[in-house]
Write a protein that holds these residues in place. Structure first.
Motif, mmCIF file in Angstrom:
data_model
loop_
_atom_site.group_PDB
_atom_site.id
_atom_site.type_symbol
_atom_site.label_atom_id
_atom_site.label_comp_id
_atom_site.label_asym_id
_atom_site.label_seq_id
_atom_site.Cartn_x
_atom_site.Cartn_y
_atom_site.Cartn_z
ATOM 1 N N ALA A 236 -14.204 -2.121 -6.713
ATOM 2 C CA ALA A 236 -13.114 -3.049 -6.300
ATOM 3 C C ALA A 236 -11.949 -3.047 -7.568
ATOM 4 O O ALA A 236 -10.732 -2.694 -7.139
ATOM 5 N N VAL A 237 -12.402 -2.966 -8.669
ATOM 6 C CA VAL A 237 -11.520 -2.612 -9.789
ATOM 7 C C VAL A 237 -10.498 -1.456 -9.505
ATOM 8 O O VAL A 237 -9.410 -1.442 -9.923
ATOM 9 N N MET A 238 -11.336 -0.419 -9.378
ATOM 10 C CA MET A 238 -10.659 0.817 -9.518
ATOM 11 C C MET A 238 -9.886 0.971 -8.298
ATOM 12 O O MET A 238 -9.170 2.061 -8.144
ATOM 13 N N ASP A 239 -10.056 0.424 -7.057
ATOM 14 C CA ASP A 239 -9.153 0.519 -5.755
ATOM 15 C C ASP A 239 -7.899 -0.293 -6.159
ATOM 16 O O ASP A 239 -6.998 -0.196 -5.382
ATOM 17 N N ILE A 240 -7.656 -1.166 -7.125
ATOM 18 C CA ILE A 240 -6.429 -1.853 -7.305
ATOM 19 C C ILE A 240 -5.343 -0.924 -7.661
ATOM 20 O O ILE A 240 -5.349 -0.093 -8.543
ATOM 21 N N PRO A 241 -4.139 -0.955 -6.673
ATOM 22 C CA PRO A 241 -3.021 0.202 -7.025
ATOM 23 C C PRO A 241 -2.261 -0.418 -7.919
ATOM 24 O O PRO A 241 -1.799 -1.727 -8.317
ATOM 25 N N TYR A 242 -1.312 0.738 -8.148
ATOM 26 C CA TYR A 242 -0.085 0.285 -9.292
ATOM 27 C C TYR A 242 0.966 -0.089 -8.349
ATOM 28 O O TYR A 242 1.458 0.652 -7.536
ATOM 29 N N MET A 243 1.751 -1.213 -8.496
ATOM 30 C CA MET A 243 2.706 -1.730 -7.791
ATOM 31 C C MET A 243 4.156 -1.731 -8.278
ATOM 32 O O MET A 243 4.861 -1.730 -7.520
ATOM 33 N N ALA A 244 4.271 -1.556 -9.643
ATOM 34 C CA ALA A 244 5.359 -1.405 -10.108
ATOM 35 C C ALA A 244 6.501 -2.675 -10.035
ATOM 36 O O ALA A 244 7.522 -2.347 -9.175
ATOM 37 N N GLY A 245 5.920 -3.687 -10.114
ATOM 38 C CA GLY A 245 6.913 -4.939 -9.732
ATOM 39 C C GLY A 245 8.187 -5.055 -10.306
ATOM 40 O O GLY A 245 8.150 -4.690 -11.429
ATOM 41 N N VAL A 246 9.155 -5.645 -9.947
ATOM 42 C CA VAL A 246 10.411 -5.428 -10.521
ATOM 43 C C VAL A 246 10.880 -6.523 -11.644
ATOM 44 O O VAL A 246 11.587 -6.423 -12.064
ATOM 45 N N GLN A 247 9.616 -7.391 -11.511
ATOM 46 C CA GLN A 247 9.935 -8.497 -12.377
ATOM 47 C C GLN A 247 8.480 -8.894 -13.143
ATOM 48 O O GLN A 247 7.330 -8.609 -12.750
ATOM 49 N N THR A 248 8.702 -9.581 -14.393
ATOM 50 C CA THR A 248 7.230 -10.155 -15.049
ATOM 51 C C THR A 248 7.138 -11.409 -14.824
ATOM 52 O O THR A 248 7.713 -12.356 -15.358
#
Length: 485
Positions: free
Chosen positions: A131-143
């Motif tokens: 499950a951990v390695m399936d987490i995608p990179y999302m590039a959110g616009v804010q923190t």
């Protein structure tokens, strides 16, 4: 042709040079700040961090949550280093429903709940790693670190497992958009017994931000980049496993399986009540009143124009049901009302409009403005929590939208509700009867919907609404209704 290429490349070269100059400035400021701090932990690297966290513990029982920054300021390869770290971390624990449970929450401009998993989701090491390695990179616009910690409070730790450690490790490369809200949510988690660690990566996250998150100064770690965490493994290991001397975190073989019996004589199982000998013994912390640990400003939103006598009675009972709960009696909780003003239509005598100007008579109605629910929610966002109305920046901003019928401007209401939620307002949506579709209420309300959408099916359910809202706002409180004459 060559000239055209040069002109096309000029903006890129300018941005590259500007970026380097800016980064040098930030790095120098970071080093200057480090020199004046008394407690600066050596910068280092993430590669071997996983092997340190349990080797000296002898196998603790714990609920461990990783909160990973998934915003655009982190490049995709660096995000993968975070998830790889969690994957390696899992290998050194005995993962199981009655031993160590692991959760991973990722966030950017919001919590990416679809790409996160909770403590009870996976029951063995293999499934957690996958499950951990399936987490995608999302590039959110804010923190929005505040939203991640709020999610921990309302979802992950809503019901806490007894007799185990509760640990949160936050990794971020920048300051949160709303530092006060981040501090408030972190403070609440500490009050209910969660130990927080803060790892700041790079030069954009301030020490002040990390201090507001971590449970103690020893729980703060700062590193230059995602490839530089090696030297903090001993310090972090000693913090999580204080019964250990720390020496066993220096050079330890990789644990290849968690199913083998531990035979190492240098480690012992750490009871959950173990207190480090270097720290004075203190009483077990008690949960403070919700209003002190997590104050809230609560606005009720309803349409006075639509209210008949029965609706008015129901709204009053909902308000009373909330404010009469025990948690609302403590300092720190405020309530207010936002409602429509009945439009004033002046009387007009016959002498005003006669045959020569009778065609202008319809213009009398042009000045009448009915405030729709969309207008009311816009007021809630823009002015509902302003200082002029007694609002507080440090408090949660909560809106309780009560509908007696589905609004004519439902689409506009949903758009403005979404905007209010993105600005940090927590919205409850209450339908007084079946005239309001659940679909509309769900689009107005905040997550999780099961807590923020309330549909009243019968008259007897009205009295339950207030205490139900109180339970969501104060999940660890008693929420008992105080009887007053």
């Amino acid at each position: 042709m060559a000239n055209n290429v040069i002109w096309l490349l000029m903006p890129m070269l300018f941005m590259w040079a500007k970026g380097n100059i800016f980064n040098d400035y930030i790095r120098q400021a970071y080093r200057d700040e480090a020199r004046i701090e008394d407690n600066i932990i050596p910068r280092t690297n993430l590669n071997e961090l996983s092997s340190l966290l349990t080797k000296g513990c002898g196998g603790i029982d714990a609920d461990i949550v990783f909160v990973l920054d998934n915003s655009a300021s982190i490049w995709a390869p660096d995000f993968k280093k975070q998830t790889a770290f969690v994957r390696d971390f899992v290998s050194v624990f005995n993962i199981g429903p009655k031993s160590v449970r692991v959760a991973v929450i990722t966030f950017g401009d919001r919590v990416y709940s679809r790409h996160s998993f909770l403590l009870w989701k996976y029951k063995n090491e293999k499934d957690v790693k996958s499950a951990v390695m399936d987490i995608p990179y999302m590039a959110g616009v804010q923190t929005r670190t505040d939203k991640a910690l709020e999610y921990l409070k309302k979802v992950v730790f809503r019901k806490m497992r007894k007799g185990v450690e509760h640990i949160v490790i936050v990794m971020t490369d920048g300051d949160s958009l709303y530092p006060m809200r981040t501090h408030r949510s972190a403070r609440y988690l500490k009050h209910i017994g969660v130990t927080l660690y803060a790892i700041g990566v790079g030069f954009s996250v301030s020490l002040k931000e990390l201090k507001s998150i971590a449970s103690s100064a020893e729980g703060i770690f700062r590193v230059d980049n995602f490839d530089a965490l090696q030297n903090i493994k001993k310090q972090l290991g000693v913090q999580i496993c204080p019964a250990s001397s720390g020496n066993e975190f220096d050079e330890l073989p990789k644990v290849t399986t968690v199913k083998q019996k531990v035979t190492t004589t240098t480690t012992t199982r750490r009871p959950t009540t173990t207190i480090p000998t270097t720290v004075p013994t203190t009483p077990v912390p008690t949960i403070p009143p919700c209003g002190l640990a997590d104050p809230a400003d609560i606005n009720f939103v309803c349409d006075a124009v639509q209210m008949d006598a029965a609706t008015n009675r129901d709204v009053k009972e909902i308000v009373k049901g909330l404010v009469m709960t025990e948690e609302m009696q403590h300092e720190g909780m405020q309530v207010a009302l936002i409602t429509s003003e009945c439009p004033e239509l002046p009387s007009v005598p016959f002498s005003e409009y006669q045959s020569d100007n009778v065609t202008k008579f319809p213009e009398v109605f042009d000045d009448v403005h009915y405030q729709t629910y969309g207008d009311l929610i816009e007021i809630l966002e823009n002015d509902g929590f302003s200082e002029s109305r007694g609002g507080r920046e440090s408090a949660r901003h909560v809106g309780v939208v009560i509908l007696s019928q589905e609004p004519d401007d439902a689409e506009d209401v949903i758009i403005k509700a979404d905007k209010a939620k993105r600005s940090g307002v927590e919205l409850f949506a209450v339908g007084l009867n079946k005239k309001v579709r659940r679909m509309v209420l769900e689009q107005i309300a905040s997550e999780p919907k099961r807590d923020h959408v309330i549909m009243i099916g019968s008259r007897g359910e009205v009295a339950e609404v207030g205490p139900r809202i109180a339970k969501t706002l104060c999940p660890h409180g008693s929420n008992e209704v105080i009887q007053k004459s």
